[in-house]
Design a protein around this motif. Sequence first.
Motif, short mmCIF file in Angstrom:
data_model
loop_
_atom_site.label_atom_id
_atom_site.label_comp_id
_atom_site.label_asym_id
_atom_site.label_seq_id
_atom_site.Cartn_x
_atom_site.Cartn_y
_atom_site.Cartn_z
N GLN A 165 0.82 -1.21 0.00
CA GLN A 165 0.00 0.00 0.00
C GLN A 165 0.86 1.27 0.00
OE1 GLN A 165 -3.65 0.28 2.41
NE2 GLN A 165 -3.14 -1.78 3.17
N ALA A 166 2.00 1.20 0.68
CA ALA A 166 2.86 2.38 0.81
C ALA A 166 3.54 2.75 -0.51
CB ALA A 166 3.90 2.15 1.90
N PHE A 167 3.70 1.77 -1.40
CA PHE A 167 4.50 2.03 -2.59
C PHE A 167 3.79 1.77 -3.92
CE2 PHE A 167 7.54 1.22 0.83
CZ PHE A 167 8.39 2.31 0.70
N MET A 168 2.55 1.31 -3.88
CA MET A 168 1.84 1.03 -5.12
C MET A 168 0.82 2.11 -5.43
SD MET A 168 1.22 -3.05 -5.48
CE MET A 168 0.74 -2.77 -7.18
N PHE A 221 12.64 -2.87 -5.26
CA PHE A 221 12.31 -2.03 -6.41
C PHE A 221 13.05 -2.48 -7.66
CE2 PHE A 221 11.84 0.53 -2.58
CZ PHE A 221 10.53 0.96 -2.70
N ASP A 222 12.41 -2.28 -8.82
CA ASP A 222 13.03 -2.65 -10.09
C ASP A 222 13.81 -1.48 -10.67
OD1 ASP A 222 11.17 -0.92 -11.22
OD2 ASP A 222 9.84 -2.53 -11.90
N VAL A 223 14.29 -1.64 -11.89
CA VAL A 223 15.12 -0.63 -12.53
C VAL A 223 14.36 0.67 -12.77
CG1 VAL A 223 14.58 -1.42 -14.88
CG2 VAL A 223 16.77 -0.28 -14.42
N TYR A 224 13.03 0.59 -12.81
CA TYR A 224 12.20 1.79 -13.02
C TYR A 224 11.82 2.48 -11.72
CZ TYR A 224 11.79 -0.51 -17.54
OH TYR A 224 12.08 -1.13 -18.73
N GLY A 225 12.29 1.93 -10.60
CA GLY A 225 11.97 2.52 -9.32
C GLY A 225 10.61 2.13 -8.79
N ARG A 254 17.35 -4.04 0.33
CA ARG A 254 18.22 -3.09 -0.37
C ARG A 254 19.18 -3.82 -1.29
NH1 ARG A 254 23.01 -1.12 -0.64
NH2 ARG A 254 23.80 -2.64 0.87
N GLN A 255 19.77 -4.90 -0.81
CA GLN A 255 20.70 -5.67 -1.62
C GLN A 255 20.02 -6.28 -2.84
OE1 GLN A 255 22.88 -8.50 0.74
NE2 GLN A 255 23.56 -6.97 2.21
N VAL A 256 18.81 -6.80 -2.64
CA VAL A 256 18.05 -7.39 -3.76
C VAL A 256 17.76 -6.31 -4.80
CG1 VAL A 256 15.92 -8.51 -4.45
CG2 VAL A 256 17.04 -9.19 -2.33
N THR A 257 17.37 -5.12 -4.34
CA THR A 257 17.10 -4.01 -5.26
C THR A 257 18.34 -3.68 -6.09
OG1 THR A 257 15.38 -3.04 -3.84
CG2 THR A 257 16.50 -1.56 -5.38
N VAL A 258 19.48 -3.59 -5.44
CA VAL A 258 20.73 -3.27 -6.15
C VAL A 258 21.06 -4.36 -7.16
CG1 VAL A 258 23.21 -2.98 -5.88
CG2 VAL A 258 21.66 -1.84 -4.29
N GLU A 259 20.98 -5.63 -6.74
CA GLU A 259 21.30 -6.74 -7.63
C GLU A 259 20.32 -6.85 -8.79
OE1 GLU A 259 21.99 -10.48 -5.69
OE2 GLU A 259 22.97 -9.52 -3.98
N SER A 260 19.12 -6.31 -8.61
CA SER A 260 18.11 -6.36 -9.66
C SER A 260 18.16 -5.15 -10.57
CB SER A 260 16.71 -6.48 -9.03
OG SER A 260 16.61 -7.64 -8.22
N GLY A 261 19.12 -4.27 -10.34
CA GLY A 261 19.27 -3.10 -11.19
C GLY A 261 18.49 -1.90 -10.74
N GLY A 262 17.85 -1.99 -9.56
CA GLY A 262 17.07 -0.87 -9.04
C GLY A 262 17.95 0.08 -8.25
N ALA A 263 17.31 1.08 -7.69
CA ALA A 263 18.05 2.08 -6.91
C ALA A 263 17.20 2.58 -5.76
CB ALA A 263 18.47 3.25 -7.80
#
Length: 263
Positions: A165-168, A221-225, A254-263
């Motif tokens: 809910q906080a991010f969608m 998060f994905d590469v599109y944020g 955070r690590q999963v986001t980085v490894e997935s190309g997100g930021a």
Amino acid sequence: MSLTEFEESADELSDAAGEKRAGIIQSVSIASRFLTILAASDGELPLVELARRAGTGRSTAHRYMQSLVREGLVAQDQVTGCYDLGPTALNIGISALKRIDPVAVAGRHMKAMASRVAASCGVAIWTDRGPTIVQWYRSARFAISTVTLGDVLPLDNTACGLVFQAFMPPERIEAVRRLQPDAFRGRPPVPGVLETIRRAGGAELNERLFSALTGKAAPVFDVYGEICCVVTTVSFVETAESEGHGAALVEAARQVTVESGGA
């Protein structure tokens, strides 16, 4: 030959000898260092700055840059002389991103976490029915669990539901809110709760039926944020506090986001 050039030549000879001993290609490592510097930069960089950040001399940096320009991995501005990532590097990056599955990456991290802490750890994705568990790992030191693989979670009564809910987008949340029964879904969060979750980078909520248990969740998060999945844990409240499950989960996300190309 200047003193600086002499020292750099000596370093390169030393590196060549080291390559034979270590079985690695030192020149590839140095080239990778320059590419990593450019990737981490907010924009193009002059040669002197590249050399400074890489810890090399200017002539060494110039030779590597020209080689990388020739291969398309680096581009040089003909007016300023500055360097940036080239088309080949960008194509490699795009191809790498296409091969990354954030859910699989998250599952790997949650499996590792379940082996370290006394908590069941999993991954949830968003479906048209709400948050759904798609990866679930039990800890050898924690046998109780109120969810299992494939379960759809309540929108308002779980940490996963609150994080989504906080991010969608609100319209996607409302579609599920209309679908889930009130008794299952729970009450909408009071004002300020979702903003607190955004600032904290995650949520925690004690179980309704088992007050000794707590659920925690953090967004990936994905590469599109955009949020692509949520990592989550279920454990005893006291154990979660003593082992620091909340902080560990946020760091894993955070690590999963980085490894997935997100930021």
